[in-house]
Motif scaffolding. Sequence first.
Motif, PDB file in Angstrom:
ATOM      1  N   UNK A  56      42.404  15.372  61.759  1.00 27.08           N
ATOM      2  CA  UNK A  56      43.833  15.650  62.246  1.00 27.08           C
ATOM      3  C   UNK A  56      43.838  16.305  63.549  1.00 27.08           C
ATOM      4  N   UNK A  57      42.996  17.325  63.774  1.00 25.23           N
ATOM      5  CA  UNK A  57      42.873  18.096  65.301  1.00 25.23           C
ATOM      6  C   UNK A  57      42.501  17.213  66.431  1.00 25.23           C
ATOM      7  N   UNK A  58      41.892  15.967  65.970  1.00 23.13           N
ATOM      8  CA  UNK A  58      41.289  15.237  66.905  1.00 23.13           C
ATOM      9  C   UNK A  58      42.318  13.780  67.228  1.00 23.13           C
ATOM     10  N   UNK A  67      62.129  10.289  67.517  1.00 22.21           N
ATOM     11  CA  UNK A  67      62.214  10.836  66.108  1.00 22.21           C
ATOM     12  C   UNK A  67      61.378  10.265  65.296  1.00 22.21           C
ATOM     13  N   UNK A  68      60.367   9.202  65.655  1.00 19.23           N
ATOM     14  CA  UNK A  68      59.455   8.813  64.830  1.00 19.23           C
ATOM     15  C   UNK A  68      58.158   8.718  65.547  1.00 19.23           C
ATOM     16  N   UNK A  69      57.145   9.793  64.966  1.00 16.26           N
ATOM     17  CA  UNK A  69      55.967   9.970  65.560  1.00 16.26           C
ATOM     18  C   UNK A  69      54.987   9.535  64.608  1.00 16.26           C
ATOM     19  N   UNK A  70      53.837   8.767  65.229  1.00 13.19           N
ATOM     20  CA  UNK A  70      52.854   8.505  64.291  1.00 13.19           C
ATOM     21  C   UNK A  70      51.448   9.006  64.796  1.00 13.19           C
TER      22      UNK A  70
END
Length: 106
Positions: A56-58, A67-70
């Motif tokens: 997740x950090x990488x 408003x929609x982040x992937x």
Amino acid sequence: YRPRAPVPIEDFSDPAKRAAWIREKGLKVFSLHSPLHPATEIDLFSEAPLDFERALAAAMRRDLAPGVEAVFVDLESLLKLKRRAGRPVDLLDIERLEALRRSADG
């Protein structure tokens, strides 16, 4: 989405059944497909393939729409996932991804 294998999806959530599939059938991923979305298939790993916090950090984040982040796994993690899955399609993907990386590096 429904299982590609002829089993109820609930069976994947049963640790004993999943362990038997891993032991007896060499299960690495449990694939789901949808006739409504034939271009996308979802692979659920039978065992955690990566350290989640590190992945997740990488990860890369991109806005798909307001408003929609992937969130997308980084290339090294993706290659590791595909090596672990080891299916012919994954091995072909690895070749293509490595070729893209070489061309991007110059």
